[in-house]
Motif scaffolding. Structure first.
Motif, PDB file in Angstrom:
ATOM      1  N   GLY A 257      82.277  35.351 -69.268  1.00 43.38           N
ATOM      2  CA  GLY A 257      83.164  35.840 -70.315  1.00 43.38           C
ATOM      3  C   GLY A 257      82.438  36.681 -71.341  1.00 43.38           C
ATOM      4  N   ALA A 258      81.229  36.233 -71.721  1.00 45.49           N
ATOM      5  CA  ALA A 258      80.453  36.965 -72.723  1.00 45.49           C
ATOM      6  C   ALA A 258      80.043  38.339 -72.204  1.00 45.49           C
ATOM      7  CB  ALA A 258      79.214  36.155 -73.102  1.00 45.49           C
ATOM      8  N   LEU A 259      79.582  38.387 -70.962  1.00 38.35           N
ATOM      9  CA  LEU A 259      79.140  39.670 -70.396  1.00 38.35           C
ATOM     10  C   LEU A 259      80.317  40.615 -70.171  1.00 38.35           C
ATOM     11  CD1 LEU A 259      76.438  38.386 -67.874  1.00 38.35           C
ATOM     12  CD2 LEU A 259      76.081  39.407 -70.123  1.00 38.35           C
ATOM     13  N   THR A 260      81.472  40.044 -69.872  1.00 33.90           N
ATOM     14  CA  THR A 260      82.672  40.870 -69.721  1.00 33.90           C
ATOM     15  C   THR A 260      83.079  41.462 -71.066  1.00 33.90           C
ATOM     16  OG1 THR A 260      83.424  39.520 -67.856  1.00 33.90           O
ATOM     17  CG2 THR A 260      85.073  40.866 -68.956  1.00 33.90           C
ATOM     18  N   GLU A 261      82.957  40.672 -72.130  1.00 34.16           N
ATOM     19  CA  GLU A 261      83.245  41.183 -73.470  1.00 34.16           C
ATOM     20  C   GLU A 261      82.307  42.329 -73.844  1.00 34.16           C
ATOM     21  OE1 GLU A 261      85.609  40.499 -75.630  1.00 34.16           O
ATOM     22  OE2 GLU A 261      86.577  39.004 -74.341  1.00 34.16           O
ATOM     23  N   MET A 262      81.107  42.309 -73.275  1.00 31.95           N
ATOM     24  CA  MET A 262      80.117  43.371 -73.533  1.00 31.95           C
ATOM     25  C   MET A 262      80.282  44.556 -72.588  1.00 31.95           C
ATOM     26  SD  MET A 262      76.825  40.843 -74.084  1.00 31.95           S
ATOM     27  CE  MET A 262      75.640  42.192 -74.282  1.00 31.95           C
ATOM     28  N   ASP A 263      81.325  44.501 -71.735  1.00 32.22           N
ATOM     29  CA  ASP A 263      81.621  45.577 -70.776  1.00 32.22           C
ATOM     30  C   ASP A 263      80.483  45.791 -69.781  1.00 32.22           C
ATOM     31  OD1 ASP A 263      84.146  46.132 -71.908  1.00 32.22           O
ATOM     32  OD2 ASP A 263      83.214  47.395 -73.451  1.00 32.22           O
ATOM     33  N   LYS A 264      79.807  44.718 -69.412  1.00 25.42           N
ATOM     34  CA  LYS A 264      78.733  44.820 -68.436  1.00 25.42           C
ATOM     35  C   LYS A 264      79.313  44.814 -67.021  1.00 25.42           C
ATOM     36  CE  LYS A 264      75.322  44.870 -71.352  1.00 25.42           C
ATOM     37  NZ  LYS A 264      74.427  46.053 -71.476  1.00 25.42           N
ATOM     38  N   LEU A 265      78.710  45.636 -66.184  1.00 20.20           N
ATOM     39  CA  LEU A 265      79.133  45.714 -64.789  1.00 20.20           C
ATOM     40  C   LEU A 265      78.144  45.046 -63.854  1.00 20.20           C
ATOM     41  CD1 LEU A 265      80.447  49.401 -64.696  1.00 20.20           C
ATOM     42  CD2 LEU A 265      81.729  47.287 -65.155  1.00 20.20           C
ATOM     43  N   ALA A 266      76.948  44.776 -64.346  1.00 17.59           N
ATOM     44  CA  ALA A 266      75.905  44.134 -63.546  1.00 17.59           C
ATOM     45  C   ALA A 266      74.844  43.583 -64.489  1.00 17.59           C
ATOM     46  CB  ALA A 266      75.284  45.128 -62.560  1.00 17.59           C
ATOM     47  N   LEU A 267      74.028  42.662 -63.984  1.00 15.58           N
ATOM     48  CA  LEU A 267      72.943  42.094 -64.780  1.00 15.58           C
ATOM     49  C   LEU A 267      71.755  43.048 -64.831  1.00 15.58           C
ATOM     50  CD1 LEU A 267      72.853  38.363 -63.540  1.00 15.58           C
ATOM     51  CD2 LEU A 267      73.850  39.250 -65.655  1.00 15.58           C
ATOM     52  N   ASP A 268      71.064  43.027 -65.954  1.00 13.81           N
ATOM     53  CA  ASP A 268      69.801  43.738 -66.091  1.00 13.81           C
ATOM     54  C   ASP A 268      68.893  42.870 -66.956  1.00 13.81           C
ATOM     55  OD1 ASP A 268      69.939  44.696 -69.042  1.00 13.81           O
ATOM     56  OD2 ASP A 268      71.853  45.355 -68.199  1.00 13.81           O
ATOM     57  N   PRO A 269      67.572  43.075 -66.918  1.00  9.90           N
ATOM     58  CA  PRO A 269      66.647  42.198 -67.652  1.00  9.90           C
ATOM     59  C   PRO A 269      66.949  42.083 -69.137  1.00  9.90           C
ATOM     60  CG  PRO A 269      65.442  43.579 -66.106  1.00  9.90           C
ATOM     61  CD  PRO A 269      66.854  44.076 -66.088  1.00  9.90           C
ATOM     62  N   GLU A 270      67.298  43.172 -69.784  1.00  9.17           N
ATOM     63  CA  GLU A 270      67.552  43.128 -71.209  1.00  9.17           C
ATOM     64  C   GLU A 270      68.802  42.298 -71.523  1.00  9.17           C
ATOM     65  OE1 GLU A 270      68.179  46.156 -75.026  1.00  9.17           O
ATOM     66  OE2 GLU A 270      68.139  46.958 -72.988  1.00  9.17           O
ATOM     67  N   THR A 271      69.847  42.482 -70.722  1.00  9.91           N
ATOM     68  CA  THR A 271      71.082  41.740 -70.938  1.00  9.91           C
ATOM     69  C   THR A 271      70.859  40.245 -70.729  1.00  9.91           C
ATOM     70  OG1 THR A 271      72.458  43.611 -70.274  1.00  9.91           O
ATOM     71  CG2 THR A 271      73.455  41.419 -70.148  1.00  9.91           C
ATOM     72  N   VAL A 272      70.124  39.891 -69.686  1.00  7.30           N
ATOM     73  CA  VAL A 272      69.827  38.482 -69.431  1.00  7.30           C
ATOM     74  C   VAL A 272      69.070  37.886 -70.614  1.00  7.30           C
ATOM     75  CG1 VAL A 272      68.527  36.868 -67.989  1.00  7.30           C
ATOM     76  CG2 VAL A 272      69.844  38.709 -66.914  1.00  7.30           C
ATOM     77  N   SER A 273      68.062  38.606 -71.102  1.00  2.72           N
ATOM     78  CA  SER A 273      67.259  38.121 -72.225  1.00  2.72           C
ATOM     79  C   SER A 273      68.101  37.952 -73.494  1.00  2.72           C
ATOM     80  CB  SER A 273      66.099  39.087 -72.492  1.00  2.72           C
ATOM     81  OG  SER A 273      65.344  38.673 -73.602  1.00  2.72           O
ATOM     82  N   ASP A 274      69.007  38.900 -73.747  1.00  3.30           N
ATOM     83  CA  ASP A 274      69.813  38.873 -74.972  1.00  3.30           C
ATOM     84  C   ASP A 274      70.882  37.787 -74.962  1.00  3.30           C
ATOM     85  OD1 ASP A 274      68.346  40.969 -75.939  1.00  3.30           O
ATOM     86  OD2 ASP A 274      69.843  42.516 -75.497  1.00  3.30           O
ATOM     87  N   THR A 275      71.353  37.423 -73.775  1.00  3.29           N
ATOM     88  CA  THR A 275      72.496  36.505 -73.689  1.00  3.29           C
ATOM     89  C   THR A 275      72.153  35.156 -73.066  1.00  3.29           C
ATOM     90  OG1 THR A 275      73.169  37.390 -71.522  1.00  3.29           O
ATOM     91  CG2 THR A 275      74.105  38.440 -73.487  1.00  3.29           C
TER      92      THR A 275
END
Length: 308
Positions: A257-275
């Motif tokens: 849900g959080a990543l969808t709110e951020m409009d992410k389409l796939a995981l990346d190292p920075e996104t994983v670290s931030d969330t």
């Protein structure tokens, strides 16, 4: 979409699976079987498992799909009779006594009978669960029983044996129809065998990758398909690690849900670290994943999906 409620209990394991499906709960046949037997045999269902695997959700789904009220007793250390079963409305009783005295009433026994009547009784979850109407008995969720002490567990044993409570001032209150009882525990301590013997038991484990992906798709339908797949694979790999607290299904849903709110389409190292704090709740676990271990897991996930 809200689940469509039904008035009668399921008549087969397949009906039980359909009932859970209607409530948006993705269950395996073993869980549906023990739930069906619990409903048919009118025995409490004792669900044990790690936090966040969906134990509590089963009671919520039953309440919604069977159109029954949900009575929840959230257990905690120090839970006592006044918080769990009943207590008297002392303030209202004192006002009533003062009014009786002011009106000139001197019959102490009559005053006592009046103030210890049901209109001054505050019904807590246990007593509420025993007050259901025939055919509409509530779902009684006793959540995280392992958080209470053995004294309350012993009291609960009596309640579940006869579905009745004795109030000294009123007498015995017995359920017209036993509630549907769901007991959950995270196994922080062992529950006495005497209570378990009165229940049907089921261990709720972490779901397989396929079931967890289906859960994410149902609970977070707006999530990108590739993102959902990566999230589930990443979480499944985390559960193979020796972490202090493994992420449950609830955390998987929250992360999606959080990543969808951020409009992410796939995981990346920075996104994983931030969330990662959405997924893991202990600093030692977060520190371990924030290093090279987290990147290694993400690389494995990407490689698996690209090879599929």
């Amino acid at each position: 979409m809200a689940a469509k409620s039904v008035s009668s209990l399921p008549q087969s394991i397949e009906d039980t699976l359909s009932l859970l499906e209607a409530g948006g709960y993705v269950a395996d046949r073993a869980l549906a079987t023990v739930l069906f037997l619990s409903l048919r045999m009118k025995r409490p269902l004792f669900l044990e498992g790690e936090a966040g695997v969906g134990k509590t959700e089963i009671a919520k789904v039953l309440a919604a799909t069977l159109d029954r009220p949900l009575i929840r007793l959230q257990c905690y250390e120090g839970l006592d009779i006044s918080s769990a079963v009943y207590e008297w409305n002392y303030a209202a009783q004192m006002i009533e006594i003062r009014l009786d005295e002011a009106s000139g009433k001197v019959d102490k026994s009559a005053i006592e009978r009046n103030v210890f009547s049901e209109k001054f009784l505050i019904r807590r979850p246990v007593l509420q669960a025993l007050s259901g109407e025939p055919g509409k008995a509530p779902i009684f969720l006793i959540d995280e029983l392992d958080r209470t002490d053995e004294a309350f567990e012993a009291f609960l044993l009596e309640v579940l044996s006869d579905y009745q409570v004795t109030i000294p001032e009123l007498g015995t209150i017995r359920a017209a129809e036993p509630p549907i009882v769901i007991i959950t525990t995270n196994r922080t301590r062992e529950i006495h065998d005497a209570l378990k013997r009165r229940c049907l038991y089921h261990w709720v484990d972490y779901p397989t990758a396929e079931r967890e992906l289906e859960i994410v798709r149902r609970k977070v339908p707006a999530a990108n398909e590739r993102l959902s797949d990566e999230i589930v694979r990443y979480v499944q790999k985390l559960r193979d690690m020796d972490l202090f607290k493994l992420p449950g299904v609830a955390e998987t849903i929250d992360w999606a849900g959080a990543l969808t709110e951020m409009d992410k389409l796939a995981l990346d190292p920075e996104t994983v670290s931030d969330t990662i704090g959405v997924l893991l709740k202990y600093q030692d676990d977060i520190a371990r994943i924030a290093g090279g271990e987290g990147r290694r897991i993400l690389d494995e996930v990407k490689a698996e999906l690209n090879a599929a």
